[in-house]
Design a protein around this motif. Sequence first.
Motif, PDB file in Angstrom:
ATOM      1  N   ASP A 139       0.785  -1.312  -0.146  1.00 31.37           N
ATOM      2  CA  ASP A 139      -0.012  -0.153   0.027  1.00 31.37           C
ATOM      3  C   ASP A 139       0.783   1.372  -0.115  1.00 31.37           C
ATOM      4  OD1 ASP A 139      -2.183  -1.389   0.024  1.00 31.37           O
ATOM      5  OD2 ASP A 139      -2.495  -1.490   2.438  1.00 31.37           O
ATOM      6  N   TRP A 140       0.299   2.311  -0.417  1.00 34.21           N
ATOM      7  CA  TRP A 140       0.944   3.657  -0.535  1.00 34.21           C
ATOM      8  C   TRP A 140       1.306   3.878   0.969  1.00 34.21           C
ATOM      9  CZ3 TRP A 140       3.365   5.479  -4.554  1.00 34.21           C
ATOM     10  CH2 TRP A 140       3.064   5.200  -5.770  1.00 34.21           C
ATOM     11  N   PRO A 141       2.241   4.639   1.535  1.00 38.88           N
ATOM     12  CA  PRO A 141       2.394   4.839   2.756  1.00 38.88           C
ATOM     13  C   PRO A 141       1.319   6.132   3.193  1.00 38.88           C
ATOM     14  CG  PRO A 141       4.153   5.983   1.540  1.00 38.88           C
ATOM     15  CD  PRO A 141       3.350   5.043   0.803  1.00 38.88           C
ATOM     16  N   ALA A 142       0.639   6.315   4.612  1.00 40.17           N
ATOM     17  CA  ALA A 142      -0.292   7.260   4.716  1.00 40.17           C
ATOM     18  C   ALA A 142       0.815   8.606   5.034  1.00 40.17           C
ATOM     19  CB  ALA A 142      -0.835   6.762   6.154  1.00 40.17           C
ATOM     20  N   VAL A 143       0.025   9.661   4.771  1.00 38.91           N
ATOM     21  CA  VAL A 143       0.477  10.829   4.803  1.00 38.91           C
ATOM     22  C   VAL A 143       1.236  11.374   6.140  1.00 38.91           C
ATOM     23  CG1 VAL A 143       0.151  13.470   4.633  1.00 38.91           C
ATOM     24  CG2 VAL A 143      -0.714  11.860   2.847  1.00 38.91           C
ATOM     25  N   ASP A 144       0.356  10.900   7.240  1.00 37.00           N
ATOM     26  CA  ASP A 144       0.776  11.061   8.510  1.00 37.00           C
ATOM     27  C   ASP A 144       2.132  10.460   9.142  1.00 37.00           C
ATOM     28  OD1 ASP A 144      -0.532   8.742   8.817  1.00 37.00           O
ATOM     29  OD2 ASP A 144      -1.961   9.274  10.016  1.00 37.00           O
ATOM     30  N   VAL A 145       2.438   9.426   8.153  1.00 32.24           N
ATOM     31  CA  VAL A 145       3.753   8.620   8.358  1.00 32.24           C
ATOM     32  C   VAL A 145       4.889   9.454   8.136  1.00 32.24           C
ATOM     33  CG1 VAL A 145       4.884   6.224   8.056  1.00 32.24           C
ATOM     34  CG2 VAL A 145       2.359   6.289   8.408  1.00 32.24           C
ATOM     35  N   LEU A 146       4.845  10.080   6.946  1.00 35.52           N
ATOM     36  CA  LEU A 146       5.975  10.856   6.309  1.00 35.52           C
ATOM     37  C   LEU A 146       6.241  11.836   7.400  1.00 35.52           C
ATOM     38  CD1 LEU A 146       4.861  10.764   2.853  1.00 35.52           C
ATOM     39  CD2 LEU A 146       6.484   9.116   3.880  1.00 35.52           C
ATOM     40  N   PRO A 147       7.510  12.179   7.585  1.00 37.34           N
ATOM     41  CA  PRO A 147       8.120  13.398   8.375  1.00 37.34           C
ATOM     42  C   PRO A 147       7.684  14.436   7.799  1.00 37.34           C
ATOM     43  CG  PRO A 147       9.923  12.367   7.331  1.00 37.34           C
ATOM     44  CD  PRO A 147       8.696  11.371   6.991  1.00 37.34           C
ATOM     45  N   ALA A 148       7.278  15.627   8.563  1.00 39.29           N
ATOM     46  CA  ALA A 148       6.679  16.949   7.973  1.00 39.29           C
ATOM     47  C   ALA A 148       7.879  17.948   8.319  1.00 39.29           C
ATOM     48  CB  ALA A 148       5.469  17.342   8.741  1.00 39.29           C
ATOM     49  N   ASP A 149       8.310  18.496   7.168  1.00 36.34           N
ATOM     50  CA  ASP A 149       9.244  19.430   7.463  1.00 36.34           C
ATOM     51  C   ASP A 149       8.997  20.627   6.337  1.00 36.34           C
ATOM     52  OD1 ASP A 149      11.966  21.082   7.343  1.00 36.34           O
ATOM     53  OD2 ASP A 149      13.024  19.132   7.401  1.00 36.34           O
ATOM     54  N   ASP A 150       8.408  21.521   7.002  1.00 36.71           N
ATOM     55  CA  ASP A 150       7.794  22.858   5.949  1.00 36.71           C
ATOM     56  C   ASP A 150       8.888  23.678   5.560  1.00 36.71           C
ATOM     57  OD1 ASP A 150       5.154  21.986   6.275  1.00 36.71           O
ATOM     58  OD2 ASP A 150       4.792  23.401   8.112  1.00 36.71           O
ATOM     59  N   ALA A 151      10.012  23.860   6.588  1.00 39.71           N
ATOM     60  CA  ALA A 151      11.029  24.762   5.893  1.00 39.71           C
ATOM     61  C   ALA A 151      11.850  23.858   4.748  1.00 39.71           C
ATOM     62  CB  ALA A 151      11.947  24.764   7.271  1.00 39.71           C
ATOM     63  N   LEU A 152      11.951  22.788   4.883  1.00 36.11           N
ATOM     64  CA  LEU A 152      12.657  21.952   3.717  1.00 36.11           C
ATOM     65  C   LEU A 152      11.814  22.044   2.354  1.00 36.11           C
ATOM     66  CD1 LEU A 152      14.837  20.045   2.702  1.00 36.11           C
ATOM     67  CD2 LEU A 152      13.527  18.277   3.215  1.00 36.11           C
ATOM     68  N   VAL A 153      10.587  22.111   2.638  1.00 41.40           N
ATOM     69  CA  VAL A 153       9.567  22.233   1.469  1.00 41.40           C
ATOM     70  C   VAL A 153       9.842  23.636   0.785  1.00 41.40           C
ATOM     71  CG1 VAL A 153       7.267  22.381   0.602  1.00 41.40           C
ATOM     72  CG2 VAL A 153       8.096  20.478   2.056  1.00 41.40           C
ATOM     73  N   ALA A 154       9.684  24.578   1.791  1.00 46.63           N
ATOM     74  CA  ALA A 154       9.817  26.006   1.421  1.00 46.63           C
ATOM     75  C   ALA A 154      11.305  26.296   0.831  1.00 46.63           C
ATOM     76  CB  ALA A 154       9.636  26.936   2.622  1.00 46.63           C
ATOM     77  N   ALA A 155      12.037  25.888   1.261  1.00 45.72           N
ATOM     78  CA  ALA A 155      13.705  25.983   0.615  1.00 45.72           C
ATOM     79  C   ALA A 155      13.765  25.413  -0.590  1.00 45.72           C
ATOM     80  CB  ALA A 155      14.606  25.332   1.700  1.00 45.72           C
ATOM     81  N   MET A 156      12.878  23.972  -0.977  1.00 48.00           N
ATOM     82  CA  MET A 156      13.275  23.436  -2.035  1.00 48.00           C
ATOM     83  C   MET A 156      12.376  24.232  -3.097  1.00 48.00           C
ATOM     84  SD  MET A 156      15.206  21.146  -2.247  1.00 48.00           S
ATOM     85  CE  MET A 156      15.046  20.638  -3.878  1.00 48.00           C
ATOM     86  N   ASP A 157      11.076  24.714  -2.800  1.00 40.98           N
ATOM     87  CA  ASP A 157      10.263  25.440  -3.726  1.00 40.98           C
ATOM     88  C   ASP A 157      11.202  26.554  -4.091  1.00 40.98           C
ATOM     89  OD1 ASP A 157       8.258  24.069  -3.628  1.00 40.98           O
ATOM     90  OD2 ASP A 157       6.929  25.130  -2.080  1.00 40.98           O
ATOM     91  N   GLN A 158      11.910  27.062  -3.233  1.00 35.68           N
ATOM     92  CA  GLN A 158      12.796  28.498  -3.595  1.00 35.68           C
ATOM     93  C   GLN A 158      13.883  28.029  -4.595  1.00 35.68           C
ATOM     94  OE1 GLN A 158      14.281  30.717  -0.248  1.00 35.68           O
ATOM     95  NE2 GLN A 158      13.862  32.646  -1.465  1.00 35.68           N
ATOM     96  N   VAL A 159      14.662  26.772  -4.352  1.00 36.21           N
ATOM     97  CA  VAL A 159      15.674  26.212  -5.245  1.00 36.21           C
ATOM     98  C   VAL A 159      15.055  26.245  -6.629  1.00 36.21           C
ATOM     99  CG1 VAL A 159      17.007  24.335  -5.584  1.00 36.21           C
ATOM    100  CG2 VAL A 159      16.968  25.265  -3.363  1.00 36.21           C
ATOM    101  N   ARG A 160      13.894  25.626  -6.549  1.00 32.82           N
ATOM    102  CA  ARG A 160      13.314  25.487  -8.068  1.00 32.82           C
ATOM    103  C   ARG A 160      13.019  26.793  -8.783  1.00 32.82           C
ATOM    104  NH1 ARG A 160      10.169  20.501  -8.926  1.00 32.82           N
ATOM    105  NH2 ARG A 160       8.468  21.993  -9.959  1.00 32.82           N
TER     106      ARG A 160
END
Length: 213
Positions: free
Chosen positions: A3-24
């Motif tokens: 099965d696909w992993p549940a979203v709540d199992v994945l680690p949340a890192d909003d700062a990482l997501v924001a940084a990668m958006d900026q890198v893109r």
Amino acid sequence: LTDWPAVDVLPADDALVAAMDQVRDVCSAGSALRKAASLRNRLPLGSLTIVVPGAAALAGFEGIVADELNVKSVRLLDADHPDAASYGVSQKLTINARAAGPRLGREVQAAIKGSKSGDWSVAEDGTVIAGGLALQEGEFTLETVAASEDAGSATGMLPGGGFVVLDTEVTPELAAEGLARDLVRAVQQARRDAGLDVSDRIALTVGGSAAVQ
């Protein structure tokens, strides 16, 4: 069949997501500058300078940007760093009255006045506000104006603030490295066309101008 992993199992890192958006965004802006200057992707360039608020958030991602844009070095500067002012970068907002008029009605004049008087801003999410009115995509044009830009550099704005400066000067050393990469690609394509395996050794003859030799 797992099965696909549940979203709540994945680690949340909003700062990482924001940084990668900026890198893109940085890579997208850099690629656009390369294309505008007719600099092919396999041609290495000297450097890229990234000027953004909170530049420290992008520390550690310089290698990704360098690889993506094929530059030798990446420099990070905070928007309020003294060196950032030397680029003399500003933005010019132009309202498309024909596009904005039907939605804003008479208020479009307030937006136009704001764009000309400097009463406008770009929010963190990229929304442009002029004369107190939020504008939609297609209702305005945002241009980069770099007073100090010369033949050896190109500047591009980033969504939400900040800009990048690409060193577009091609030294003889960079040109030679780019030519070598072009040669490698041509040889690899010839190998594929000949149906050779990676382990197959070849005898290679290179012809061309004196510069190529």
